[in-house]
Design a protein around this motif. Structure first.
Motif, PDB file in Angstrom:
ATOM      1  N   ALA A   1     -14.578 -67.410 -59.640  1.00 56.18           N
ATOM      2  CA  ALA A   1     -15.409 -66.312 -60.128  1.00 56.18           C
ATOM      3  C   ALA A   1     -15.107 -65.028 -59.351  1.00 56.18           C
ATOM      4  N   THR A   2     -14.905 -65.157 -58.027  1.00 58.57           N
ATOM      5  CA  THR A   2     -14.605 -63.973 -57.209  1.00 58.57           C
ATOM      6  C   THR A   2     -13.289 -63.349 -57.645  1.00 58.57           C
ATOM      7  N   LEU A   3     -12.278 -64.219 -57.862  1.00 59.24           N
ATOM      8  CA  LEU A   3     -10.967 -63.724 -58.286  1.00 59.24           C
ATOM      9  C   LEU A   3     -11.070 -63.069 -59.657  1.00 59.24           C
ATOM     10  N   ALA A   4     -11.809 -63.724 -60.568  1.00 57.21           N
ATOM     11  CA  ALA A   4     -11.954 -63.181 -61.923  1.00 57.21           C
ATOM     12  C   ALA A   4     -12.656 -61.829 -61.885  1.00 57.21           C
ATOM     13  N   LEU A   5     -13.621 -61.709 -60.967  1.00 58.03           N
ATOM     14  CA  LEU A   5     -14.353 -60.448 -60.832  1.00 58.03           C
ATOM     15  C   LEU A   5     -13.404 -59.327 -60.381  1.00 58.03           C
ATOM     16  N   ALA A   6     -12.518 -59.673 -59.434  1.00 58.44           N
ATOM     17  CA  ALA A   6     -11.559 -58.679 -58.950  1.00 58.44           C
ATOM     18  C   ALA A   6     -10.648 -58.222 -60.092  1.00 58.44           C
ATOM     19  N   LEU A   7     -10.144 -59.198 -60.862  1.00 58.68           N
ATOM     20  CA  LEU A   7      -9.226 -58.845 -61.951  1.00 58.68           C
ATOM     21  C   LEU A   7      -9.955 -58.092 -63.056  1.00 58.68           C
ATOM     22  N   ALA A   8     -11.221 -58.477 -63.298  1.00 56.58           N
ATOM     23  CA  ALA A   8     -12.004 -57.769 -64.319  1.00 56.58           C
ATOM     24  C   ALA A   8     -12.201 -56.316 -63.900  1.00 56.58           C
ATOM     25  N   ALA A   9     -12.492 -56.112 -62.595  1.00 64.62           N
ATOM     26  CA  ALA A   9     -12.686 -54.741 -62.109  1.00 64.62           C
ATOM     27  C   ALA A   9     -11.408 -53.938 -62.287  1.00 64.62           C
ATOM     28  N   ALA A  10     -10.251 -54.563 -61.986  1.00 67.89           N
ATOM     29  CA  ALA A  10      -8.978 -53.849 -62.098  1.00 67.89           C
ATOM     30  C   ALA A  10      -8.657 -53.531 -63.560  1.00 67.89           C
ATOM     31  N   THR A  11      -8.820 -54.523 -64.455  1.00 69.56           N
ATOM     32  CA  THR A  11      -8.506 -54.264 -65.869  1.00 69.56           C
ATOM     33  C   THR A  11      -9.454 -53.225 -66.445  1.00 69.56           C
ATOM     34  N   ALA A  12     -10.736 -53.302 -66.049  1.00 71.29           N
ATOM     35  CA  ALA A  12     -11.692 -52.326 -66.569  1.00 71.29           C
ATOM     36  C   ALA A  12     -11.335 -50.927 -66.079  1.00 71.29           C
ATOM     37  N   ALA A  13     -10.892 -50.838 -64.808  1.00 69.07           N
ATOM     38  CA  ALA A  13     -10.509 -49.518 -64.288  1.00 69.07           C
ATOM     39  C   ALA A  13      -9.316 -48.965 -65.058  1.00 69.07           C
ATOM     40  N   VAL A  14      -8.369 -49.847 -65.392  1.00 70.12           N
ATOM     41  CA  VAL A  14      -7.193 -49.401 -66.145  1.00 70.12           C
ATOM     42  C   VAL A  14      -7.611 -48.926 -67.530  1.00 70.12           C
ATOM     43  N   ARG A  15      -8.483 -49.713 -68.154  1.00 69.72           N
ATOM     44  CA  ARG A  15      -8.837 -49.392 -69.535  1.00 69.72           C
ATOM     45  C   ARG A  15      -9.681 -48.127 -69.624  1.00 69.72           C
ATOM     46  N   PHE A  16     -10.633 -47.994 -68.722  1.00 69.71           N
ATOM     47  CA  PHE A  16     -11.588 -46.905 -68.901  1.00 69.71           C
ATOM     48  C   PHE A  16     -11.242 -45.633 -68.152  1.00 69.71           C
ATOM     49  N   SER A  17     -10.411 -45.749 -67.098  1.00 66.11           N
ATOM     50  CA  SER A  17     -10.093 -44.509 -66.395  1.00 66.11           C
ATOM     51  C   SER A  17      -8.626 -44.136 -66.546  1.00 66.11           C
ATOM     52  N   GLY A  18      -7.816 -45.081 -67.032  1.00 66.23           N
ATOM     53  CA  GLY A  18      -6.416 -44.774 -67.223  1.00 66.23           C
ATOM     54  C   GLY A  18      -5.664 -44.545 -65.930  1.00 66.23           C
ATOM     55  N   GLN A  19      -6.227 -45.019 -64.804  1.00 66.55           N
ATOM     56  CA  GLN A  19      -5.513 -44.856 -63.535  1.00 66.55           C
ATOM     57  C   GLN A  19      -4.273 -45.734 -63.542  1.00 66.55           C
ATOM     58  N   SER A  20      -3.259 -45.270 -62.845  1.00 66.44           N
ATOM     59  CA  SER A  20      -2.077 -46.123 -62.742  1.00 66.44           C
ATOM     60  C   SER A  20      -2.245 -47.123 -61.618  1.00 66.44           C
ATOM     61  N   GLU A  21      -3.026 -46.768 -60.597  1.00 68.86           N
ATOM     62  CA  GLU A  21      -3.227 -47.703 -59.490  1.00 68.86           C
ATOM     63  C   GLU A  21      -4.721 -47.929 -59.257  1.00 68.86           C
ATOM     64  N   PRO A  22      -5.291 -48.861 -60.012  1.00 77.79           N
ATOM     65  CA  PRO A  22      -6.743 -49.060 -59.922  1.00 77.79           C
ATOM     66  C   PRO A  22      -7.156 -49.956 -58.769  1.00 77.79           C
ATOM     67  N   GLY A  23      -6.178 -50.444 -57.987  1.00 76.74           N
ATOM     68  CA  GLY A  23      -6.463 -51.470 -56.990  1.00 76.74           C
ATOM     69  C   GLY A  23      -7.521 -51.092 -55.984  1.00 76.74           C
ATOM     70  N   LEU A  24      -7.418 -49.876 -55.424  1.00 75.10           N
ATOM     71  CA  LEU A  24      -8.333 -49.495 -54.356  1.00 75.10           C
ATOM     72  C   LEU A  24      -9.765 -49.427 -54.881  1.00 75.10           C
ATOM     73  N   GLY A  25      -9.919 -48.839 -56.062  1.00 76.73           N
ATOM     74  CA  GLY A  25     -11.259 -48.759 -56.646  1.00 76.73           C
ATOM     75  C   GLY A  25     -11.816 -50.139 -56.936  1.00 76.73           C
ATOM     76  N   ALA A  26     -10.952 -51.014 -57.475  1.00 80.84           N
ATOM     77  CA  ALA A  26     -11.409 -52.364 -57.797  1.00 80.84           C
ATOM     78  C   ALA A  26     -11.796 -53.111 -56.529  1.00 80.84           C
TER      79      ALA A  26
END
Lengths: 515, 242
Positions: free
Chosen positions: B141-166
């Motif tokens: 669940a923790t891993l899925a949460l991290a990936l969900a945060a990253a994919t959501a950041a990509v989709r909604f903010s269009g950042q190229s590097e969403p890792g730090l925010g996620a």
């Protein structure tokens, strides 16, 4: 042509405007202001600042702790700022690495503000958050001090820990960014630091010096102790944290190229302060402290002073003098309901505490064997008030606290009626005093020392008596005081004297303590 | 300038890119582009944390639970950088969808995650090892949460590097989870009577995170209007004005 070019290039440095003295500081402050504003606009920082303020406000609003002990309240302000600290650490780190991520590091090289000044500015950008934390901490203590009946004094060194933790996390973020300029280092470092300080270092079984290397050492659990028995090296710890903050800033400045003599001098000074703090806070409890704790537990009379009020003498640890005026009405209330010699009996209300096990655990207080001595703890307010009333009533009925242990007969009814009738809401007090929060059946009743046991029948009689108006019961109690308090008087006989109808057939119980 | 006739695509029959050959062709470059350092740092820190109970003489399951949770969080923080792709705006224009590219990254990391978690569990001494199934659920669940945060950041903010925010978001969520009131608590001790119900909540977190992940993996049909006004996804020109 070439001559002109050469001249221009050689003359160019001479024409470079020399920055006015003090403009470097000005630039640093301006940059710090900008970075602080940037930080304040980061969602995690805003969210966790709001969370910190919200949780603090909620705990003040929800559990307004009357009769606070201020030298314990100061310590309770330390843990919540850690929430803000974690997010500040990550966000400051990100802010320092911003230019690297955006590829603007090279552009900065042409500006007059050197990298080390930028580092200082980033470190300074945390200061407003430390100031906010300090204000919240002060508000908490002020709030506690303005509640009814505060005891003791807050220690400035303990209050400084919260803001210093916030400052430390910020400058640690700056230092980490200068040492390991990658963005994924900060979150991982935060996890490692959390596990190191939270799971490994602060476990209570660990050596004292290791526990105190962590930023916040809570030590809670026991009833409040007099401040001279706390034994917390709070001043040294504050020095350690302050030294660490300055040391981290200096290391970050040195790392980013500010290798000037003053910086080196301050680094050495900060290192010395940190080492001194560690040295001062490391020794575990001294023999004198242990002896003093034992003395306060076994012979509190040696450190206490007493005052006479009415029929009772009140003895208290030095910081609790203001509590006498809160204890007195309870004693008077109970004693005014008693009859016979007990109505004018001389009582000694003695404050006692079990300090032998330090701040994190405590044993229950032993019943006192001196006749007429009533024990009162260092906590007050809430349920402690009816508990104290039970203590007073049981001493009036049984003579001393030790004899209460084998009081299982009808005297329990007398004791509980005395204690509860003097309370403003007797049935609520009865419910709160019983461990299972019931008003029916048998249960254990809390008291300042050893608890009392109530049988089902005794509970029924007490609640029946409490439902009747005071004036119908008081004369009967006063008139039959001797029989009501004589050892061996059965519960059934007490019910008969006080005019409570007998229980239906088949529910009779005997009064033996074996139940 | 002379006009050159460029052979255009066959417009009658839309070209349907076959996924399998594309995936095979992408395998090596994507594996090469994974954020190796972040993943390695997270994994190593996680393994170090999982090994801490070995330092104790008598480690108990509570210590094991706490450290395994921290280890799973460390790995997930590393994995939050999985979608960092400096070339995202350039590759936005290629015909292979984002779902394939992101899915490929996740698929490449999945075996690593399984291996890593097995190693972490084995590093915890037997005496301190909490129920393996429940802990695996928490880690997933923790891993899925991290990936969900990253994919959501990509989709909604269009950042190229969403890792730090996620990663920051995940860390904030972890800190917030420690403050959850008891009836909703996630970080319960092993001996707690609410262990089973807490793991039902963990399962819900996992399911929610997977759903968010699946939803956010595709490109939005219409790019986020406010961002689109500023930059084009491929970074070459502004969007066509209507």
């Amino acid at each position: 042509m070439s001559d002109t070019l050469t001249r221009t290039t050689t003359e160019a440095p001479a024409r470079k405007p020399v920055p006015a003295r003090g403009s470097g500081t000005k630039a640093v402050l301006a940059l710090a202001r900008f970075e602080a504003r940037e930080l304040a606009l980061q969602i995690p920082v805003v969210a966790f600042l709001a969370l910190y303020l919200g949780l603090t406000g909620w705990s003040l609003y929800k559990n307004p702790d009357d009769f606070p002990v201020l030298h314990d309240v100061d310590r309770a302000t330390q843990s919540l700022p850690l929430l803000l600290s974690v997010m500040l650490f990550v966000c400051v780190n990100r802010a320092v690495l911003r230019s690297r991520r955006r590829g603007t590091d090279q552009q900065f090289d042409v500006l007059v503000v050197e990298p080390w000044r930028r580092t200082v500015a980033h470190a300074l950008s945390v200061v407003p958050f430390a100031v906010i934390t300090a204000l919240v901490v002060l508000a908490e203590v002020y709030w506690a001090a303005s509640r009814p009946g505060p005891a003791g004094h807050p220690s400035p060194a303990e209050l400084a820990v919260g803001p210093l933790t916030v400052l430390l996390s910020g400058v640690l973020g700056v230092l980490l960014a200068r040492l390991v300029p990658t963005v994924f280092a900060a979150p991982l470092f935060a996890i490692a630091a959390f596990v190191l300080t939270g799971t490994i270092m602060s476990v209570s079984g660990n050596p004292h010096w290791l526990q105190w290397l962590g930023p916040v050492v809570m030590e809670i659990g026991a009833a409040p102790l007099p401040s001279d028995l706390l034994g917390r090296p709070a001043g040294w710890h504050a020095l350690y944290l302050a030294g660490l903050v300055v040391l981290m800033v200096c290391l970050a400045v040195l790392r980013s190229g500010g290798r000037t003599v003053p910086v080196k001098a301050v680094t050495a000074l900060a290192l010395a302060a940190t080492v001194a703090g560690v040295y001062g806070q490391s020794p575990s409890e001294s023999e004198e402290l242990r002896a003093a704790r034992l003395e306060a537990t076994r012979h509190p009379e040696k450190v206490q002073s007493c005052v006479d009020r009415g029929t009772a003498a009140y003895c208290f640890f030095p910081e609790w003098e203001t509590r006498v005026k809160d204890w007195q009405p309870v004693v008077q209330g109970v004693q005014s309901l008693a009859g016979g010699p007990a109505a004018a009996a001389r009582l000694t209300v003695r404050q006692r505490v079990d300090a032998r096990y330090g701040l994190e655990s405590q044993g229950s207080l032993e019943p006192a064997s001196e006749p007429g001595q009533v024990t009162v703890g260092t906590r007050w307010g809430g349920n402690r008030i009816p508990e104290f009333a039970v203590g007073v009533a049981s001493v009036l009925v049984a003579g001393d606290e030790e004899s209460v242990l084998d009081m299982c007969d009808g005297r329990v009814v007398t004791t509980m009626w005395l204690a509860l009738r003097s309370q403003p809401e007797p049935m609520t007090a009865l419910r709160n005093l019983r461990i299972d929060d019931s008003v029916k059946g048998s249960a254990i009743v809390l008291a300042p020392t050893d608890p009392l046991a109530m049988s089902t029948e005794q509970t029924r009689i007490v609640s029946e008596l409490l439902r009747r108006p005071r004036y119908s019961v008081i004369p009967k109690v006063k008139a039959h005081w001797r029989e009501l308090t004589a050892p061996g008087t059965t519960t059934a006989r007490v019910a008969e004297i006080l005019g409570v109808p007998a229980a239906p057939q088949g529910t009779k119980e005997d009064d033996s303590c074996a139940q | 300038m002379r006009a050159v006739a460029v052979p255009g695509p066959d417009l009658k029959e839309p070209t349907r890119v076959r996924t399998y050959p594309v995936v095979r062709a992408l395998l090596r470059p994507v594996a090469h582009m994974l954020p190796h350092r972040a993943l390695a740092a997270g994994s190593v820190l996680g393994l170090l944390l999982a090994a801490v109970p070995r330092l104790y003489e008598r480690p108990d399951a509570e210590l094991g639970v706490g450290l395994l949770r921290a280890a799973a969080l460390a790995f997930a923080l590393g994995a939050a950088f999985l979608l960092d792709d400096p070339a995202r705006h350039i590759t936005a224009a290629v015909p292979t969808g984002r779902a394939v590219r992101v899915g490929l990254r996740m698929a490449l990391v999945a075996p690593l995650a399984v291996l890593w978690w097995t190693a972490a569990l084995l590093l915890v001494p037997e005496a301190a090892r909490p129920p393996v199934g429940a802990m695996t659920l928490e880690a997933a669940a923790t891993l899925a949460l991290a990936l969900a945060a990253a994919t959501a950041a990509v989709r909604f903010s269009g950042q190229s590097e969403p890792g730090l925010g996620a990663a920051g978001g995940l860390l904030a969520a972890a800190v917030a989870a420690t403050l959850l009131p008891v009836p909703l608590g996630l970080l319960v001790p092993v001996a707690d009577p609410g262990w089973d119900s807490a793991h039902q909540r963990w399962a819900a977190v996992l399911a929610g995170a997977v759903l968010v992940c699946a939803y956010c993996m595709r490109e939005a049909v219409r790019p986020n209007a406010s961002r689109a006004a500023l930059t084009s996804p491929s970074g070459t020109s502004g969007p066509p004005r209507r």
